[in-house]
Design a protein around this motif. Structure first.
Motif, PDB file in Angstrom:
ATOM      1  N   ILE A   1      -6.682  15.576  -0.552  1.00  0.00           N
ATOM      2  CA  ILE A   1      -7.358  15.160   0.696  1.00  0.00           C
ATOM      3  C   ILE A   1      -6.858  13.767   1.065  1.00  0.00           C
ATOM      4  CG2 ILE A   1      -9.603  14.708   1.768  1.00  0.00           C
ATOM      5  CD1 ILE A   1     -10.841  16.429  -0.513  1.00  0.00           C
TER       6      ILE A   1
ATOM      7  N   TRP B   1      -7.815  14.335   6.822  1.00  0.00           N
ATOM      8  CA  TRP B   1      -9.182  14.572   6.348  1.00  0.00           C
ATOM      9  C   TRP B   1      -9.600  13.357   5.537  1.00  0.00           C
ATOM     10  CZ3 TRP B   1     -12.682  18.717   6.762  1.00  0.00           C
ATOM     11  CH2 TRP B   1     -12.224  19.765   7.578  1.00  0.00           C
TER      12      TRP B   1
ATOM     13  N   ASN C   1      10.719  -4.537   3.015  1.00  0.00           N
ATOM     14  CA  ASN C   1       9.366  -4.182   3.458  1.00  0.00           C
ATOM     15  C   ASN C   1       9.296  -4.228   4.980  1.00  0.00           C
ATOM     16  OD1 ASN C   1       7.936  -3.729   1.038  1.00  0.00           O
ATOM     17  ND2 ASN C   1       7.894  -5.943   0.651  1.00  0.00           N
TER      18      ASN C   1
HETATM   19  C1  LIG Z   1       2.500  -5.837   2.005  1.00  0.00           C
HETATM   20  C2  LIG Z   1       2.462  -5.247   0.648  1.00  0.00           C
HETATM   21  C3  LIG Z   1       3.585  -5.375  -0.146  1.00  0.00           C
HETATM   22  C4  LIG Z   1       3.628  -4.770  -1.380  1.00  0.00           C
HETATM   23  N1  LIG Z   1       4.794  -4.800  -2.081  1.00  0.00           N
HETATM   24  C5  LIG Z   1       4.986  -3.828  -2.987  1.00  0.00           C
HETATM   25  C6  LIG Z   1       6.305  -3.480  -3.376  1.00  0.00           C
HETATM   26  O1  LIG Z   1       7.279  -4.115  -2.973  1.00  0.00           O
HETATM   27  N2  LIG Z   1       6.462  -2.400  -4.171  1.00  0.00           N
HETATM   28  C7  LIG Z   1       5.396  -1.695  -4.656  1.00  0.00           C
HETATM   29  O2  LIG Z   1       5.594  -0.690  -5.350  1.00  0.00           O
HETATM   30  N3  LIG Z   1       4.119  -2.041  -4.333  1.00  0.00           N
HETATM   31  C8  LIG Z   1       3.899  -3.052  -3.479  1.00  0.00           C
HETATM   32  N4  LIG Z   1       2.628  -3.340  -3.040  1.00  0.00           N
HETATM   33  C9  LIG Z   1       1.438  -2.783  -3.741  1.00  0.00           C
HETATM   34  C10 LIG Z   1       1.223  -1.311  -3.519  1.00  0.00           C
HETATM   35  O3  LIG Z   1       1.623  -0.914  -2.231  1.00  0.00           O
HETATM   36  C11 LIG Z   1      -0.232  -0.907  -3.742  1.00  0.00           C
HETATM   37  O4  LIG Z   1      -0.767  -1.503  -4.851  1.00  0.00           O
HETATM   38  C12 LIG Z   1      -0.274   0.610  -3.904  1.00  0.00           C
HETATM   39  O5  LIG Z   1       0.064   1.211  -2.689  1.00  0.00           O
HETATM   40  C13 LIG Z   1      -1.561   1.120  -4.389  1.00  0.00           C
HETATM   41  O6  LIG Z   1      -1.395   2.507  -4.499  1.00  0.00           O
HETATM   42  P1  LIG Z   1      -2.586   3.527  -4.287  1.00  0.00           P
HETATM   43  O7  LIG Z   1      -2.019   4.897  -4.363  1.00  0.00           O
HETATM   44  O8  LIG Z   1      -3.664   3.147  -5.213  1.00  0.00           O
HETATM   45  O9  LIG Z   1      -3.124   3.187  -2.832  1.00  0.00           O
HETATM   46  P2  LIG Z   1      -2.505   3.451  -1.336  1.00  0.00           P
HETATM   47  O10 LIG Z   1      -1.035   3.332  -1.378  1.00  0.00           O
HETATM   48  O11 LIG Z   1      -3.278   2.535  -0.490  1.00  0.00           O
HETATM   49  O12 LIG Z   1      -2.921   4.953  -1.098  1.00  0.00           O
HETATM   50  C14 LIG Z   1      -4.262   5.366  -0.996  1.00  0.00           C
HETATM   51  C15 LIG Z   1      -4.380   6.267   0.216  1.00  0.00           C
HETATM   52  O13 LIG Z   1      -5.667   6.885   0.208  1.00  0.00           O
HETATM   53  C16 LIG Z   1      -6.107   7.038   1.523  1.00  0.00           C
HETATM   54  N5  LIG Z   1      -7.576   7.049   1.495  1.00  0.00           N
HETATM   55  C17 LIG Z   1      -8.382   5.986   1.264  1.00  0.00           C
HETATM   56  N6  LIG Z   1      -9.670   6.360   1.327  1.00  0.00           N
HETATM   57  C18 LIG Z   1      -9.657   7.682   1.607  1.00  0.00           C
HETATM   58  C19 LIG Z   1     -10.699   8.640   1.797  1.00  0.00           C
HETATM   59  N7  LIG Z   1     -11.983   8.278   1.723  1.00  0.00           N
HETATM   60  N8  LIG Z   1     -10.363   9.915   2.075  1.00  0.00           N
HETATM   61  C20 LIG Z   1      -9.053  10.287   2.159  1.00  0.00           C
HETATM   62  N9  LIG Z   1      -8.025   9.415   2.001  1.00  0.00           N
HETATM   63  C21 LIG Z   1      -8.336   8.137   1.717  1.00  0.00           C
HETATM   64  C22 LIG Z   1      -5.565   5.830   2.264  1.00  0.00           C
HETATM   65  O14 LIG Z   1      -5.289   6.104   3.618  1.00  0.00           O
HETATM   66  C23 LIG Z   1      -4.276   5.518   1.530  1.00  0.00           C
HETATM   67  O15 LIG Z   1      -3.160   5.973   2.246  1.00  0.00           O
HETATM   68  C24 LIG Z   1       2.497  -4.048  -1.855  1.00  0.00           C
HETATM   69  C25 LIG Z   1       1.332  -3.963  -1.093  1.00  0.00           C
HETATM   70  C26 LIG Z   1       1.318  -4.566   0.153  1.00  0.00           C
HETATM   71  C27 LIG Z   1       0.081  -4.423   0.983  1.00  0.00           C
END
Ligand SMILES: Cc1cc2nc3c(=O)[nH]c(=O)nc-3n(C[C@H](O)[C@H](O)[C@H](O)COP(=O)(O)OP(=O)(O)OC[C@H]3O[C@@H](n4cnc5c(N)ncnc54)[C@H](O)[C@@H]3O)c2cc1C
Length: 597
Positions: A210, A277, A249
Motif C-alpha cells: 500500500i 492508497w 540529488n
Molecule cells: C534531501 C535528502 C537527501 C538524502 N540523501 C540521501 C542519499 O544521498 N542517499 C540515500 O540513500 N539516502 C538519502 N537520504 C535519506 C533517505 O532518502 C531516507 O532516509 C529514506 O528514504 C528512508 O526510507 P524509507 O523507505 O523509510 O522512507 P521513504 O523513502 O520516505 O518511503 C516511505 C514512503 O511511504 C509512503 N507513506 C507514508 N505514509 C504512508 C501511509 N500512511 N500510507 C501509504 N503510504 C505511506 C510515503 O509516501 C513514502 O513514499 C536523503 C534524504 C533526503 C530528504
C-alpha cells in the motif's frame, strides 16, 4: 465511489431542515488540470487537497461536473488557506468558476485551513453544473473541498467535528466495507517497502503493498529525486531491481530508474500493488495488528487489509503509532546510550534529551535557456530567504526546528522550504548573469529524514556502528559513514535556517540485528526503513536507502518463516535463527523459481 456528496438535510440535526447540501472534494475532480493532488498532510488537515504547484506560473484550471437535486440559490464555501499570511498579497490565490461565471471572491486568502465564503450562485437542477478552479498565481493555492448549501450555515472547522461532518454527509460506515486478506501487508513503498514486498513474494507470500503515491521509491522516486546510497549487503539481487544510479540529488535522471522499479515490483503475480492508497488507521487487539484501513487518495474509496503480519515502512511509523507500538522521537541524552563524540559535543549528543531531529528537504533546480525568463516578485518569501541567492538546491536545503514536529508540522516545514526556494531564486534572478535562468523543477513533496522510530527488541545506536558490533542476527550490513545533520543557523544565527550541515563519522563496517526490525510490544509488526528501532545518532548511518532496502528484504524473508511455522517475528530470533540466516544466504545464489516471480 466519487467523493461528491449530495444530501437533503433532513438527516442533519446541526443544519436546518430541508436545506440542500452538496460537498465536492477537490481531489475527486474529473480533471485536475494543472493542479496536483497533495495527500501528504491528511493526518493534520483532514483530507488530500488540490495544490496549484505552478512554480510561479498559474496552472491550468481544474474542472468537474455536478448534478444537483434541487434548483435554487446556493451559498458556496471553499475549504482553503493562505499559506503565508502577512503584509502582502496571499501567494496562492484562486477563484471559482461556476458554469460560465467566475465568482468575484478571491480565495486562498484566509489564515490557516478553514472555510472561506465564496458567494452565492443560482443552480438549475436540469443542467449539469460545471465547476472550475481558476489559479491566479501558480504559487501553491490550495483547495480541499467546495460546499454548496441552500442555507447560509458555515460548515464545521475543528478537525474532529469536520471529520464527523464529512463522514455523516457521506453516510460512511465506521469501517470500510471491503476486506482484503493477505499473508503480509506492507505499508509504504519506499525502497524498504518495495524490498519487503519482493522478498516476501519470492518466498510465496501473498503480499499487499500500500503506497500513497502513483510511483514507487519514496525519496528515490522521480517525484523527490534522492539517489540511493549504501551497500547491497546480502540482498544485491533484490535491491538492483529497485535502486537508482548515483545521479546528483534533484536530477531528472531519477526518472530513468523509476520505470525499472515500478515494472519489477509489478512483475510479481503475488504482490497486489495499491498505488495512490494511503493507510489511515491500524487496529490492534491484544498487542497484535488486526487490520490496516486505507483510502484511495483521489476517490475516497476505502478498504480494510488483514494479514497475520504487517510491515511498517511508512517512514513516519504510522502503522506502529496507530497500533500502539512503543516509539521514540528526538535526540536521547548523551548518557542514555553513551553516544559521546568529543569532537562535536552537544551538537552530536546533548546533555538533556530534546526534540531535535534531522530535517526535511524539498529538492529543486533551474536551467539556463536561450532567452530572458521572468520570475514574479515574491515578497511573502523574503522573510525566509532574506538575501540568500541560489539557482539549485541540493541535500543541504533542509529544515528542522525543535518546536516543530516533522510529522505534525510537516506542511509548515514544506511551506517554509518553498518560501526559501522561491525567495532565493528570486534573489538570484536579480543578478544579470541569471537573466535566462528558468525555474525548472521544485518538488512539492517533502523528503523526510527522521521522525518516529519504533522500538524493537534491540535499539541500534551509534556505538553499534562505531564499534562494528557483530550480532548473531546481524542481517543488515553497512559500510557507509554515519552522518547526522544539524541546521547551520545553530552555529551562527546569521546563517539561513533552511541550510544544514552533516557531521560524518567514518568507522568500520557495521551490522544491524534482526531484533531491530520488529516491534517490541506489537507482536506481529515488522518495521523497515528510517522508522526502524534505533537511537537518533544510530539512525545517522542506516537511514540511506540501500540499507533501508536491506531491512525490507530481511523482514520479507522473516515473514515467510513466520508463516511457515505460524509464529511471531520474535520467535524467528529465539527459535528459527539458523534457518533464517540460511534462507538469506541461499537466496543470494539460488535461482528464484519462476512460479514465485
Ligand atoms: C534531501 C535528502 C537527501 C538524502 N540523501 C540521501 C542519499 O544521498 N542517499 C540515500 O540513500 N539516502 C538519502 N537520504 C535519506 C533517505 O532518502 C531516507 O532516509 C529514506 O528514504 C528512508 O526510507 P524509507 O523507505 O523509510 O522512507 P521513504 O523513502 O520516505 O518511503 C516511505 C514512503 O511511504 C509512503 N507513506 C507514508 N505514509 C504512508 C501511509 N500512511 N500510507 C501509504 N503510504 C505511506 C510515503 O509516501 C513514502 O513514499 C536523503 C534524504 C533526503 C530528504
Amino acid at each position: 465511489m466519487k467523493k461528491l456528496l449530495i444530501v437533503t438535510l433532513l438527516l442533519f440535526s446541526s443544519i436546518s431542515l430541508f436545506a440542500q447540501d452538496v460537498l465536492v472534494e477537490a481531489e475527486s475532480f474529473d480533471n485536475p488540470g494543472g493542479w496536483l493532488v497533495d495527500p501528504q498532510f491528511v493526518e493534520q488537515m483532514g483530507s488530500p487537497y488540490l495544490n496549484a504547484h505552478g512554480m510561479g506560473k498559474p496552472v491550468k484550471n481544474a474542472s468537474t461536473k455536478v448534478n444537483f437535486n434541487k434548483s435554487g440559490s446556493y451559498h458556496i464555501w471553499v475549504r482553503t488557506m493562505n499559506w503565508v499570511p502577512g503584509e502582502w498579497e496571499a501567494p496562492g490565490k484562486f477563484q471559482l468558476k461556476v458554469n460560465e461565471a467566475v465568482l468575484d471572491t478571491v480565495l486562498g486568502t484566509r489564515s490557516g485551513w478553514g472555510w472561506q465564503y465564496a458567494g452565492e450562485t443560482k443552480i438549475n437542477k436540469k443542467n449539469e453544473t460545471h465547476i472550475e478552479l481558476v489559479d491566479l498565481t501558480g504559487f501553491n493555492g490550495r483547495c480541499d473541498a467546495i460546499y454548496f448549501s441552500t442555507k447560509k450555515t458555515t460548515p464545521p472547522s475543528s478537525p474532529k467535528k469536520l471529520a464527523a461532518w464529512r463522514q455523516e454527509l457521506a453516510a460512511e460506515p465506521n469501517a470500510p466495507e471491503e476486506l482484503k486478506t493477505y499473508d503480509l501487508v506492507v505499508v509504504g513503498g519506499g525502497l524498504a517497502g518495495c524490498a519487503a514486498a519482493i522478498a516476501g513474494a519470492e518466498q510465496g507470500l501473498k503480499v499487499a503493498l500500500i503506497h500513497d503515491r502513483p510511483v514507487l521509491g519514496g525519496n528515490a522516486s522521480e517525484e523527490i529525486r534522492v539517489h540511493t546510497e549504501g551497500i547491497y549487503g546480502n540482498f544485491e539481487r533484490i535491491l538492483k531491481k529497485i535502486d537508482t544510479k548515483h545521479y546528483p540529488n534533484g536530477s531528472a535522471e531519477s526518472k530513468l530508474d523509476q520505470q525499472k522499479r515500478d515494472e519489477n515490483v509489478k512483475s510479481y503475480d503475488n504482490i497486489d500493488l495499491f498505488l495512490n492508497w494511503r493507510a489511515y488507521d491500524a487496529i490492534s487487539e491484544e498487542n497484535s495488528v488486526k487490520y490496516v484501513d486505507a483510502r484511495q487518495t483521489f476517490t475516497g474509496e476505502r478498504k480494510r487489509f488483514t494479514a497475520p503480519y504487517f510491515v511498517d515502512s511508512t517512514g513516519d511509523g504510522w502503522i506502529g503509532f496507530w497500533a500502539g507500538a512503543e516509539f521514540s522521537y528526538g535526540r536521547e541524552s548523551v548518557d542514555t546510550y553513551g553516544e559521546y563524540w568529543e569532537e562535536h559535543g552537544e551538537l552530536w549528543s546533548p546533555k538533556e534529551a530534546d526534540n531535535a531531529v534531522m530535517g526535511s528537504s524539498v529538492l529543486w533546480g533551474s536551467k539556463d535557456t536561450d532567452s530572458p525568463q521572468s520570475f514574479p516578485e515574491v515578497p511573502w518569501a523574503m522573510p525566509v530567504s532574506k538575501d540568500y541567492a541560489e539557482v539549485n538546491g541540493e541535500w543541504q536545503w533542509e529544515f528542522s526546528r525543535n518546536d516543530l514536529s516533522q510529522i505534525d508540522d510537516a506542511e509548515e516545514i514544506r511551506d517554509h522550504m518553498l518560501r526559501a526556494i522561491y525567495g532565493s531564486f528570486s534573489n538570484a534572478k536579480k543578478d544579470e548573469v541569471n537573466k535566462n535562468r528558468k525555474l525548472e523543477w521544485v518538488s512539492y513533496l517533502v523528503g523526510k529524514r527522521e521522525s518516529r522510530r519504533l522500538v524493537g527488541d534491540h535499539i541500534f545506536t551509534f556505538n553499534d556502528a562505531k564499534e562494528g558490533r557483530e550480532f548473531p542476527d546481524g542481517v543488515v550490513i553497512e559500510k557507509r559513514a554515519v552522518d547526522v545533520h544539524y541546521q547551520t543557523v545553530l552555529e551562527d544565527e546569521k546563517n539561513p535556517d533552511f541550510i544544514s550541515e552533516a557531521l560524518f563519522y567514518r568507522g568500520p563496517q557495521y551490522y544491524i540485528p534482526y531484533r531491530s526490525l520488529y516491534s517490541k510490544n506489537i507482536s506481529n509488526l515488522f518495521m523497515a526503513g528510517r522508522n526502524f528501532s534505533c537511537s537518533h545518532a544510530g539512525l545517522g548511518g542506516p537511514r540511506v536507502m540501500l540499507t533501508t532496502g536491506q531491512m525490507g528484504a530481511a523482514v520479507g524473508y522473516a515473514a515467510s518463516l513466520c508463516k511457515k511455522y505460524e509464529v511471531m517475528p520474535r520467535e524467528i530470533y529465539t527459535g528459527y535463527l539458523q534457518e533464517y540466516l540460511d534462507l538469506i544466504e541461499e537466496q543470494k545464489y539460488e535461482k528464484i523459481p519462476t512460479s514465485k516471480k
